[in-house]
Design an enzyme around this catalytic site. Structure first.
Site, mmCIF file in Angstrom:
data_model
loop_
_atom_site.group_PDB
_atom_site.id
_atom_site.type_symbol
_atom_site.label_atom_id
_atom_site.label_comp_id
_atom_site.label_asym_id
_atom_site.label_seq_id
_atom_site.Cartn_x
_atom_site.Cartn_y
_atom_site.Cartn_z
ATOM 1 N N LYS A 91 0.836 -1.199 0.000
ATOM 2 C CA LYS A 91 0.000 0.000 0.000
ATOM 3 C C LYS A 91 0.874 1.254 0.000
ATOM 4 O O LYS A 91 0.689 2.166 -0.787
ATOM 5 C CB LYS A 91 -0.928 -0.028 1.217
ATOM 6 C CG LYS A 91 -1.779 1.207 1.355
ATOM 7 C CD LYS A 91 -2.692 1.105 2.563
ATOM 8 C CE LYS A 91 -3.312 2.473 2.847
ATOM 9 N NZ LYS A 91 -4.216 2.450 3.990
ATOM 10 N N GLU A 110 10.636 -4.503 4.112
ATOM 11 C CA GLU A 110 10.753 -5.896 3.679
ATOM 12 C C GLU A 110 10.376 -6.032 2.199
ATOM 13 O O GLU A 110 11.084 -6.660 1.408
ATOM 14 C CB GLU A 110 9.834 -6.800 4.515
ATOM 15 C CG GLU A 110 10.215 -6.909 5.981
ATOM 16 C CD GLU A 110 9.556 -5.854 6.850
ATOM 17 O OE1 GLU A 110 9.231 -4.745 6.344
ATOM 18 O OE2 GLU A 110 9.380 -6.121 8.052
ATOM 19 N N GLY A 165 -4.644 -1.663 5.420
ATOM 20 C CA GLY A 165 -3.788 -2.775 4.994
ATOM 21 C C GLY A 165 -4.416 -4.127 5.294
ATOM 22 O O GLY A 165 -4.462 -5.013 4.442
ATOM 23 N N ARG A 166 -4.926 -4.300 6.516
ATOM 24 C CA ARG A 166 -5.450 -5.621 6.872
ATOM 25 C C ARG A 166 -6.841 -5.876 6.318
ATOM 26 O O ARG A 166 -7.432 -6.923 6.562
ATOM 27 C CB ARG A 166 -5.389 -5.819 8.388
ATOM 28 C CG ARG A 166 -5.933 -4.694 9.206
ATOM 29 C CD ARG A 166 -5.350 -4.705 10.614
ATOM 30 N NE ARG A 166 -5.715 -3.512 11.354
ATOM 31 C CZ ARG A 166 -5.019 -2.375 11.323
ATOM 32 N NH1 ARG A 166 -3.930 -2.290 10.567
ATOM 33 N NH2 ARG A 166 -5.395 -1.331 12.030
ATOM 34 N N GLU A 173 -3.602 -6.257 15.391
ATOM 35 C CA GLU A 173 -3.145 -4.965 14.865
ATOM 36 C C GLU A 173 -4.289 -3.958 14.901
ATOM 37 O O GLU A 173 -4.068 -2.759 15.102
ATOM 38 C CB GLU A 173 -2.593 -5.116 13.437
ATOM 39 C CG GLU A 173 -1.883 -3.867 12.944
ATOM 40 C CD GLU A 173 -1.025 -4.102 11.705
ATOM 41 O OE1 GLU A 173 0.081 -4.659 11.830
ATOM 42 O OE2 GLU A 173 -1.462 -3.722 10.601
ATOM 43 N N HIS A 176 -2.822 -32.258 18.927
ATOM 44 C CA HIS A 176 -1.683 -33.023 19.422
ATOM 45 C C HIS A 176 -0.574 -32.118 19.940
ATOM 46 O O HIS A 176 0.566 -32.539 20.078
ATOM 47 C CB HIS A 176 -1.173 -33.946 18.312
ATOM 48 C CG HIS A 176 -2.224 -34.925 17.890
ATOM 49 N ND1 HIS A 176 -2.434 -36.119 18.533
ATOM 50 C CD2 HIS A 176 -3.182 -34.839 16.933
ATOM 51 C CE1 HIS A 176 -3.461 -36.753 17.973
ATOM 52 N NE2 HIS A 176 -3.923 -35.984 16.999
ATOM 53 N N LYS A 186 9.748 0.227 13.073
ATOM 54 C CA LYS A 186 10.205 0.444 11.692
ATOM 55 C C LYS A 186 11.224 1.566 11.637
ATOM 56 O O LYS A 186 12.272 1.460 11.000
ATOM 57 C CB LYS A 186 9.019 0.832 10.795
ATOM 58 C CG LYS A 186 8.097 -0.290 10.406
ATOM 59 C CD LYS A 186 7.105 0.264 9.377
ATOM 60 C CE LYS A 186 5.920 -0.648 9.188
ATOM 61 N NZ LYS A 186 4.860 -0.068 8.362
HETATM 62 O O1 F6P Z 1 2.535 -3.859 9.948
HETATM 63 C C1 F6P Z 1 2.229 -2.558 9.613
HETATM 64 C C2 F6P Z 1 1.653 -2.472 8.241
HETATM 65 O O2 F6P Z 1 1.507 -1.133 7.929
HETATM 66 C C3 F6P Z 1 0.337 -3.222 8.073
HETATM 67 O O3 F6P Z 1 -0.746 -2.526 8.520
HETATM 68 C C4 F6P Z 1 0.335 -3.502 6.622
HETATM 69 O O4 F6P Z 1 -0.567 -4.507 6.300
HETATM 70 C C5 F6P Z 1 1.777 -3.887 6.394
HETATM 71 O O5 F6P Z 1 2.514 -3.054 7.275
HETATM 72 C C6 F6P Z 1 2.258 -3.742 4.990
HETATM 73 O O6 F6P Z 1 2.171 -2.409 4.555
HETATM 74 P P1 F6P Z 1 2.305 -2.037 3.034
HETATM 75 O O7 F6P Z 1 1.161 -2.687 2.291
HETATM 76 O O8 F6P Z 1 2.249 -0.552 2.985
HETATM 77 O O9 F6P Z 1 3.618 -2.572 2.527
#
Ligand code: F6P
Length: 570
Positions: free
Chosen positions: A227, A233, A288-289, A374, A405, A531
């Site tokens: 987003k 990452e 995002g979620r 979150e 288990h 972050k």
């Molecule tokens: O973990 C924080 C967060 O902002 C989440 O809310 C989101 O889903 C994730 O990082 C990934 O964010 P992006 O889609 O901006 O890479």
């Protein structure tokens, strides 16, 4: 920028009274026996089970007396759950700390109807017009996604050297990963036979190696989903994949055949080197979620096709309608939220265990962890003051029967009590070994065992003789106390509609809880701190740089040790 939705009421004395009434019931119910409630309350099943959007929800097995449910429903009324829900649907800034709507419901609403002149009907107010515009935009992106997915699926979309796409690597993390992975796994039975989908989220190079292991760049499509387009990452993995293509002779000019981006930050994706035609955008009002329903769902559409992706949206929409229209007392997400709230009060320190009895739903727990923790792992209310209650219990679990288990021992006999969500899918048919029936029987049996337990009753000795002390001792170890709560969500089958409804059920449960706790379910400030610290710490790991004088001694010692370990011969 407006930062507070118009309708919902502020927490006031009436709210506090309604809350205190629930707390009073929770204290009084400390010794409640679920079996006794089931026996003594004739309307219990009717009140605590509900069918919605193709799902059956059974909440009978909780230590929740009918009078306490009345108090919870009164709290839901006072907290204006209906007003808050309507504000969310109307696109008001329910994400009040960021001044944004949370309009994921708009992503799964049916396409707008048009008059012969191209105008859409029903746009009476400026708010209506805005929602219409959003609907048009959503439909436009969906149509673009459909054309692209059809081309990839039917083989007319070719890589730079003319190969059809056989493998998709979806790069993203958090909400840009968990929903798509869950849906791809859940619907794998109807996936395209040529297209295999892998997911890359972790920035660990080993995860990268595993994701590309055995893949031919010539027939691989990478979907970069972020987003913000700033997430470390995803950014690093996307760069590594761009290099992986370049090493295979697929340079910047040909990247558009192999890499597409999904983002709300189109400029950054363009700057990365993607072509505009390769970018599927969405808006910042998609949390995002909650983004599976947006272009972030592209790998799902690639795998199962546009029609089934639309069915997934339709299932979620059916739950949206139910949430919007059913009275609170018959409203599945509201009841699920009220029961969850109840358990945080009646069982202090409890967590929520989620166990899907369907291997296809094995990633449901991970998706729910992000959704619930979150969204509601917050401690400050709308007024900026810490809320006086616990929020967001820990969510954990895993696929049944595997977790039977591992963790179930503690659920049956441990000293703390943790309510379980059994998510049960009826398998289409049995196989010769009867594995489908065995799976179902295990789900029902675990639920019964948690409910009724097993008494500590040593076999009686012969007449006149005392019971064997050794047997009595063993019986105490074997006893299961029972009276352990659980919910059951039954899916007659796992298809795109029911999957959509299931995920929307949990989304609305989570939002309802956030409103009851009076927190912002749609922001995530807590994640930001780590972050930004990571970006400050990363340069310290460079051995060529002198460590700054003011560095905290503990951190300095760790950094020095890590530098030494990296420099040591391996
Ligand atoms: O973990 C924080 C967060 O902002 C989440 O809310 C989101 O889903 C994730 O990082 C990934 O964010 P992006 O889609 O901006 O890479």
């Amino acid at each position: 920028m407006s930062t507070a939705p118009r309708h919902p009421r502020a927490r006031d004395e009436t709210w506090n009274e309604a809350w205190n009434e629930v707390v009073r019931h929770a204290r009084a119910a400390a010794d409640a026996r679920i079996a006794a409630l089931m026996r003594d309350e004739p309307d219990r099943r009717a009140r605590l089970s509900v069918d919605a959007a193709g799902l059956h929800l059974d909440l009978e097995c909780h230590r929740l007396p009918g009078a306490a449910l009345d108090a919870l429903l009164a709290l839901a009324g006072v907290a204006d759950i209906a007003g808050r829900r309507d504000a969310m649907y109307a696109g008001e800034p329910v994400n009040f700390t960021e001044g944004r709507p949370a309009l994921h419901v708009a992503l799964r609403a049916p396409a707008p109807r048009r008059g012969g002149d191209g105008s859409t009907d029903d746009a009476r107010t400026s708010d209506d017009a805005r929602l219409r515009q959003i609907a048009d935009e959503v439909e436009h992106t969906l149509a673009r996604m459909e054309r692209f997915c059809e081309a990839v699926r039917n083989g007319s979309w070719r890589g730079a050297s003319g190969h059809a796409i056989t493998d998709v690597v979806h790069v993203g993390i958090g909400g840009s990963h968990l929903g798509p992975q869950l849906a791809c796994e859940a619907l794998a039975a109807c996936a395209h036979p040529r297209l295999r989908c892998r997911f890359l989220s972790n920035v660990d190079p080993q995860a990268f190696e595993r994701a590309v292991d055995g893949l031919d760049p010539a027939s691989t499509l990478v979907v970069v989903a972020s987003k913000s387009w700033h997430t470390l990452e995803t950014a690093r993995n996307a760069q590594a994949l761009r290099r992986w293509f370049a090493d295979a002779g697929i340079g910047p000019g040909e990247l558009a055949r192999h890499m597409v981006g999904i983002t709300a930050n189109v400029d950054a994706a363009l700057a990365f080197g993607l072509a505009e035609a390769s970018i599927f955008p969405f808006r910042d009002w998609v949390g995002g979620r909650y983004s599976l329903w947006s272009a972030i769902g592209l790998p799902v559409m690639l795998a199962v096709g546009p029609e089934r992706f639309r069915a997934l949206l339709a299932g979620a929409h059916a739950m949206d309608r139910h949430f919007a229209e059913a009275p609170l007392a018959r409203n599945a997400p509201v009841l699920l939220a009220l029961v969850s709230l109840w358990n945080t009060l009646a069982l202090p320190g409890s967590t929520e265990v989620v166990v899907p009895y369907s291997d296809a739903l094995r990633s449901l727990t991970a998706w729910l962890q992000q959704l619930q923790m979150e969204s509601n792992g917050k401690r400050v209310g709308r007024d900026g003051v810490p809320v006086p209650w616990n929020t967001a219990p820990v969510v954990w679990g895993g696929a049944g029967t595997d977790v039977q288990h591992s963790v179930f021992q503690a659920l049956h006999q441990g000293t703390s009590v943790h309510p379980v969500d059994f998510v049960v899918v009826v398998p289409a048919r049995d196989d010769p070994e009867g594995r489908g029936s065995a799976l179902l029987a295990n789900a029902l049996a675990q639920r019964e065992a948690l409910l009724h337990g097993r008494e500590a009753s040593p076999p009686a000795g012969d007449a006149g003789e005392p019971p064997d002390a050794n047997l009595a001792w063993l019986a105490a170890h074997r006893a299961c106390p029972g009276n352990r709560p659980s919910s059951l969500i039954l899916l007659d089958r796992l298809d795109p509609q029911r999957l959509g409804a299931l995920l929307a059920l949990y989304e609305h449960k989570t939002a309802t809880l956030g409103w009851l706790w009076d927190v912002d379910s749609f922001d995530q400030w807590g994640v930001e701190l780590g972050k930004s610290l990571a970006s400050e710490i990363e340069p310290l790991l460079d051995p060529a740089r002198a460590l700054p004088d003011g560095l905290a001694p503990g951190l300095r010692a760790l950094v020095e040790r890590i530098r030494a370990a990296r420099a040591a011969p391996r």
